[in-house]
Design an enzyme around this catalytic site. Sequence first.
Site, PDB file in Angstrom:
ATOM      1  N   ASP A   1       3.504  83.214  74.621  1.00 13.61           N
ATOM      2  CA  ASP A   1       3.888  82.168  75.583  1.00 13.61           C
ATOM      3  C   ASP A   1       2.691  81.516  76.268  1.00 13.61           C
ATOM      4  O   ASP A   1       2.765  81.114  77.433  1.00 13.61           O
ATOM      5  CB  ASP A   1       4.851  82.742  76.656  1.00 13.61           C
ATOM      6  CG  ASP A   1       6.091  83.333  76.024  1.00 13.61           C
ATOM      7  OD1 ASP A   1       6.539  82.791  75.001  1.00 13.61           O
ATOM      8  OD2 ASP A   1       6.609  84.332  76.557  1.00 13.61           O
TER       9      ASP A   1
ATOM     10  N   GLY B   1       9.433  81.334  70.871  1.00 13.90           N
ATOM     11  CA  GLY B   1      10.065  80.188  71.521  1.00 13.90           C
ATOM     12  C   GLY B   1       8.933  79.259  71.895  1.00 13.90           C
ATOM     13  O   GLY B   1       8.137  79.579  72.768  1.00 13.90           O
ATOM     14  N   HIS B   2       8.794  78.159  71.175  1.00 18.60           N
ATOM     15  CA  HIS B   2       7.670  77.243  71.380  1.00 18.60           C
ATOM     16  C   HIS B   2       8.184  75.942  71.981  1.00 18.60           C
ATOM     17  O   HIS B   2       9.044  75.281  71.406  1.00 18.60           O
ATOM     18  CB  HIS B   2       6.943  76.995  70.050  1.00 18.60           C
ATOM     19  CG  HIS B   2       6.297  78.227  69.497  1.00 18.60           C
ATOM     20  ND1 HIS B   2       5.604  78.258  68.327  1.00 18.60           N
ATOM     21  CD2 HIS B   2       6.220  79.497  69.986  1.00 18.60           C
ATOM     22  CE1 HIS B   2       5.137  79.485  68.112  1.00 18.60           C
ATOM     23  NE2 HIS B   2       5.517  80.253  69.105  1.00 18.60           N
TER      24      HIS B   2
ATOM     25  N   ARG C   1      10.751  97.921  50.995  1.00 14.73           N
ATOM     26  CA  ARG C   1      11.130  97.338  49.702  1.00 14.73           C
ATOM     27  C   ARG C   1      12.637  97.268  49.468  1.00 14.73           C
ATOM     28  O   ARG C   1      13.119  97.413  48.354  1.00 14.73           O
ATOM     29  CB  ARG C   1      10.419  98.066  48.560  1.00 14.73           C
ATOM     30  CG  ARG C   1       8.926  97.849  48.635  1.00 14.73           C
ATOM     31  CD  ARG C   1       8.151  98.852  47.871  1.00 14.73           C
ATOM     32  NE  ARG C   1       8.282 100.166  48.459  1.00 14.73           N
ATOM     33  CZ  ARG C   1       7.614 101.231  48.070  1.00 14.73           C
ATOM     34  NH1 ARG C   1       6.781 101.142  47.065  1.00 14.73           N
ATOM     35  NH2 ARG C   1       7.787 102.390  48.660  1.00 14.73           N
TER      36      ARG C   1
ATOM     37  N   GLN D   1       3.824  84.617  68.837  1.00 16.45           N
ATOM     38  CA  GLN D   1       3.483  85.764  69.682  1.00 16.45           C
ATOM     39  C   GLN D   1       2.014  85.655  70.135  1.00 16.45           C
ATOM     40  O   GLN D   1       1.515  84.554  70.274  1.00 16.45           O
ATOM     41  CB  GLN D   1       3.749  87.102  68.961  1.00 16.45           C
ATOM     42  CG  GLN D   1       5.235  87.414  68.750  1.00 16.45           C
ATOM     43  CD  GLN D   1       5.875  86.655  67.605  1.00 16.45           C
ATOM     44  OE1 GLN D   1       5.409  86.703  66.492  1.00 16.45           O
ATOM     45  NE2 GLN D   1       6.959  85.967  67.883  1.00 16.45           N
TER      46      GLN D   1
ATOM     47  N   THR E   1      12.874  82.150  74.745  1.00 17.97           N
ATOM     48  CA  THR E   1      13.828  82.691  73.778  1.00 17.97           C
ATOM     49  C   THR E   1      14.946  83.453  74.480  1.00 17.97           C
ATOM     50  O   THR E   1      16.125  83.255  74.210  1.00 17.97           O
ATOM     51  CB  THR E   1      13.094  83.599  72.763  1.00 17.97           C
ATOM     52  OG1 THR E   1      12.177  82.794  72.046  1.00 17.97           O
ATOM     53  CG2 THR E   1      14.051  84.258  71.775  1.00 17.97           C
TER      54      THR E   1
ATOM     55  N   LEU F   1      -3.554  75.224  83.652  1.00 19.50           N
ATOM     56  CA  LEU F   1      -4.562  75.271  84.717  1.00 19.50           C
ATOM     57  C   LEU F   1      -3.976  74.719  86.015  1.00 19.50           C
ATOM     58  O   LEU F   1      -4.305  75.185  87.107  1.00 19.50           O
ATOM     59  CB  LEU F   1      -5.807  74.468  84.291  1.00 19.50           C
ATOM     60  CG  LEU F   1      -7.021  74.633  85.196  1.00 19.50           C
ATOM     61  CD1 LEU F   1      -7.560  76.064  85.158  1.00 19.50           C
ATOM     62  CD2 LEU F   1      -8.143  73.659  84.807  1.00 19.50           C
TER      63      LEU F   1
ATOM     64  N   GLY G   1      -0.530  70.195  82.315  1.00 17.98           N
ATOM     65  CA  GLY G   1       0.899  69.968  82.524  1.00 17.98           C
ATOM     66  C   GLY G   1       1.608  70.179  81.201  1.00 17.98           C
ATOM     67  O   GLY G   1       0.962  70.210  80.144  1.00 17.98           O
TER      68      GLY G   1
HETATM   69  P1  GDP Z   1       4.403  79.319  73.319  1.00 18.36           P
HETATM   70  O1  GDP Z   1       5.393  80.360  72.960  1.00 18.36           O
HETATM   71  O2  GDP Z   1       2.998  79.819  73.270  1.00 18.36           O
HETATM   72  O3  GDP Z   1       4.582  78.039  72.541  1.00 18.36           O
HETATM   73  O4  GDP Z   1       4.671  78.967  74.852  1.00 18.36           O
HETATM   74  P2  GDP Z   1       6.112  78.718  75.547  1.00 18.36           P
HETATM   75  O5  GDP Z   1       6.603  77.392  75.131  1.00 18.36           O
HETATM   76  O6  GDP Z   1       6.996  79.883  75.334  1.00 18.36           O
HETATM   77  O7  GDP Z   1       5.710  78.766  77.076  1.00 18.36           O
HETATM   78  C1  GDP Z   1       4.785  77.875  77.625  1.00 18.36           C
HETATM   79  C2  GDP Z   1       5.499  77.104  78.749  1.00 18.36           C
HETATM   80  O8  GDP Z   1       4.517  76.437  79.541  1.00 18.36           O
HETATM   81  C3  GDP Z   1       6.411  76.006  78.238  1.00 18.36           C
HETATM   82  O9  GDP Z   1       7.468  75.854  79.147  1.00 18.36           O
HETATM   83  C4  GDP Z   1       5.527  74.753  78.261  1.00 18.36           C
HETATM   84  O10 GDP Z   1       6.255  73.545  78.398  1.00 18.36           O
HETATM   85  C5  GDP Z   1       4.706  75.028  79.489  1.00 18.36           C
HETATM   86  N1  GDP Z   1       3.342  74.470  79.478  1.00 18.36           N
HETATM   87  C6  GDP Z   1       2.473  74.372  78.429  1.00 18.36           C
HETATM   88  N2  GDP Z   1       1.283  73.896  78.863  1.00 18.36           N
HETATM   89  C7  GDP Z   1       1.411  73.707  80.177  1.00 18.36           C
HETATM   90  C8  GDP Z   1       0.516  73.270  81.209  1.00 18.36           C
HETATM   91  O11 GDP Z   1      -0.660  72.987  80.983  1.00 18.36           O
HETATM   92  N3  GDP Z   1       0.998  73.217  82.488  1.00 18.36           N
HETATM   93  C9  GDP Z   1       2.279  73.556  82.799  1.00 18.36           C
HETATM   94  N4  GDP Z   1       2.657  73.488  84.064  1.00 18.36           N
HETATM   95  N5  GDP Z   1       3.144  73.972  81.859  1.00 18.36           N
HETATM   96  C10 GDP Z   1       2.712  74.063  80.576  1.00 18.36           C
HETATM   97  P1  IMO Z   2       5.993  83.260  71.364  1.00 18.47           P
HETATM   98  O1  IMO Z   2       5.701  82.832  69.959  1.00 18.47           O
HETATM   99  C1  IMO Z   2       6.306  86.539  74.233  1.00 18.47           C
HETATM  100  C2  IMO Z   2       7.678  90.399  72.679  1.00 18.47           C
HETATM  101  C3  IMO Z   2       9.027  90.882  73.172  1.00 18.47           C
HETATM  102  C4  IMO Z   2       8.792  92.384  73.153  1.00 18.47           C
HETATM  103  C5  IMO Z   2       7.935  92.570  71.903  1.00 18.47           C
HETATM  104  C6  IMO Z   2       8.713  92.990  70.666  1.00 18.47           C
HETATM  105  O2  IMO Z   2       7.004  82.431  72.058  1.00 18.47           O
HETATM  106  O3  IMO Z   2       4.733  83.436  72.143  1.00 18.47           O
HETATM  107  P2  IMO Z   2      10.332  91.657  69.010  1.00 18.47           P
HETATM  108  O4  IMO Z   2      11.635  90.958  69.282  1.00 18.47           O
HETATM  109  O5  IMO Z   2       9.276  90.783  68.429  1.00 18.47           O
HETATM  110  O6  IMO Z   2      10.508  92.926  68.239  1.00 18.47           O
HETATM  111  O7  IMO Z   2       9.825  92.125  70.479  1.00 18.47           O
HETATM  112  O8  IMO Z   2       7.312  91.325  71.668  1.00 18.47           O
HETATM  113  N1  IMO Z   2       7.684  89.053  72.070  1.00 18.47           N
HETATM  114  C7  IMO Z   2       7.207  87.959  72.687  1.00 18.47           C
HETATM  115  N2  IMO Z   2       6.723  87.793  73.930  1.00 18.47           N
HETATM  116  N3  IMO Z   2       6.326  85.507  73.364  1.00 18.47           N
HETATM  117  C8  IMO Z   2       6.781  85.669  72.101  1.00 18.47           C
HETATM  118  O9  IMO Z   2       6.698  84.695  71.180  1.00 18.47           O
HETATM  119  C9  IMO Z   2       7.287  86.928  71.724  1.00 18.47           C
HETATM  120  N4  IMO Z   2       7.821  87.416  70.583  1.00 18.47           N
HETATM  121  C10 IMO Z   2       8.041  88.720  70.809  1.00 18.47           C
HETATM  122  O10 IMO Z   2       9.307  90.412  74.477  1.00 18.47           O
HETATM  123  O11 IMO Z   2       8.022  92.762  74.260  1.00 18.47           O
HETATM  124 MG    MG Z   3       7.090  81.291  73.741  1.00 12.42          MG
END
Ligand code: GDP
Ligand code: IMO
Ligand code: MG
Length: 430
Positions: free
Chosen positions: A13, A40-41, A143, A224, A300, A332, A415
């Site tokens: 995240d 969850g991106h 497997r 992750q 997610t 930031l 942002g």
């Molecule tokens: P990912 O899993 O690495 O793609 O990240 P996530 O999408 O799960 O979580 C990042 C969260 O931060 C999302 O809600 C983005 O919209 C938000 N985000 C990303 N960059 C920035 C930033 O520079 N500032 C702020 N305030 N939010 C951001």
């Molecule tokens: P993105 O791509 C944050 C964490 C889960 C748990 C551990 C194992 O959005 O950054 P799993 O379901 O993979 O067996 O869970 O990994 N986890 C994440 N935490 N961002 C993710 O993906 C994650 N994918 C798995 O919360 O601690």
């Molecule tokens: Mg994420």
Amino acid sequence: MANIVIVGTQWGDEGKGKIVDLLSEFSDFVVRFQGGNNAGHTIVVNGEQFISHLVPSGILQKNICLIGNGVVVDPEVLVQELDNLGKKGIDVGSDTLKISEKAHIIMPYHKQIDLAREKKKGDKKIGTTGRGIGPCYEDKACRRGIRFVDLIDFEGFTEKIKTILEEKNFYLKNYLSSETVDPESIIGPYKKYAERLAPHVVNISIVMNQAIKANKQILFEGAQGTHLDIDHGTYPYVTSSNTISGNACCGAGIGPKEITGVVGIVKAYTTRVGEGPFPTELFDEIGDAIQVKGAEFGATTGRKRRCGWLDSVLLRNSARLNGLTGLAITKLDVLGGLESLKICNAYEYNGEVIHDFPASIKILGACKPVLETLPGWSEDITGVRKIEDLPQNAKNYLKRIEELTETPINIVSVGPGRDETIIVNNPFTL
Ligand code: GDP
Ligand code: IMO
Ligand code: MG
């Protein structure tokens, strides 16, 4: 020609989705190489939010999007994502979205086992996303997994399911005290997914290598984060795949010499969802303030993310494991308004100062962060587009990250929006 891997440096995240979307303006292909819909991106364009779990984050910039052999795919989730994107007028036809014939498929029993196991473990649980990721990778290693090539051969698939369920149902009923799974409840829906997804299924390695020969630019989208890596993370509180850059080659079917750069995404502080050690975690009002201002809820599962100070022990580990060539610092803006900021630059364990990331979670769990303090800034920086326009204390904070990681900053995000970004050095044009 540049082929860039994007990886999370912390516990996920970090903002990978935003940076992949941004950089896919300069690439032709975006490929996911590991993980599944535990990811969850989030992408925000013109105020509209898109959350993708499986479809690569280059889909909005009209890249060809590939799901590599290293990914585990829940076809129900993929079909839903394709339907939602299609409704928004985004092209997700078989020329745009391709799936590896070797990618393993998440089955209903994987999800059921994941959830029932976590329940049985009680307070010893991992805190998984409950999406069946671990059980699916287990079957791959053991497997007895089912790949897209097996799903498309539907008669063979039906036979395999019946055999596998004998074992799964025994385990579900007798060990996990859970409901069993009726083969017919799988066969009907999975036939529909097979028909729907078959046109997208190809040999991704061939597609990738043709793209490389044609001098196309490729982005590898990690999911992750480095410290959730099955080998190098905080085992057993990790996910079930290799999340580091080295796996981009294996999970997409290309050779290592094709990778030209690795950008590590660093959230300006640290977060973690699920269980496991987290030395810089904050349990006070500053942690709560960061959680609220950063809207730190899992994309997610909706779970509240644990928040803490930036940890450079973690980041140096990431720089080494991934061979980082650059950093993208995200969020930031969230740190604005704090009087002072802290960065962890070592751990204290049993009265000794340690600089490397310990393999034992017992030791890591007992580590206290050694923190240095830097002055904060009060200005709103979301409108800043040039590094020189940032407040001096924000510049100092960034400079300290570069020093501690010995890695240059390529991008600073201020942002969630695509345009809320400062590009210091574009990794595609370096
Ligand atoms: P990912 O899993 O690495 O793609 O990240 P996530 O999408 O799960 O979580 C990042 C969260 O931060 C999302 O809600 C983005 O919209 C938000 N985000 C990303 N960059 C920035 C930033 O520079 N500032 C702020 N305030 N939010 C951001
Ligand atoms: P993105 O791509 C944050 C964490 C889960 C748990 C551990 C194992 O959005 O950054 P799993 O379901 O993979 O067996 O869970 O990994 N986890 C994440 N935490 N961002 C993710 O993906 C994650 N994918 C798995 O919360 O601690
Ligand atoms: Mg994420």
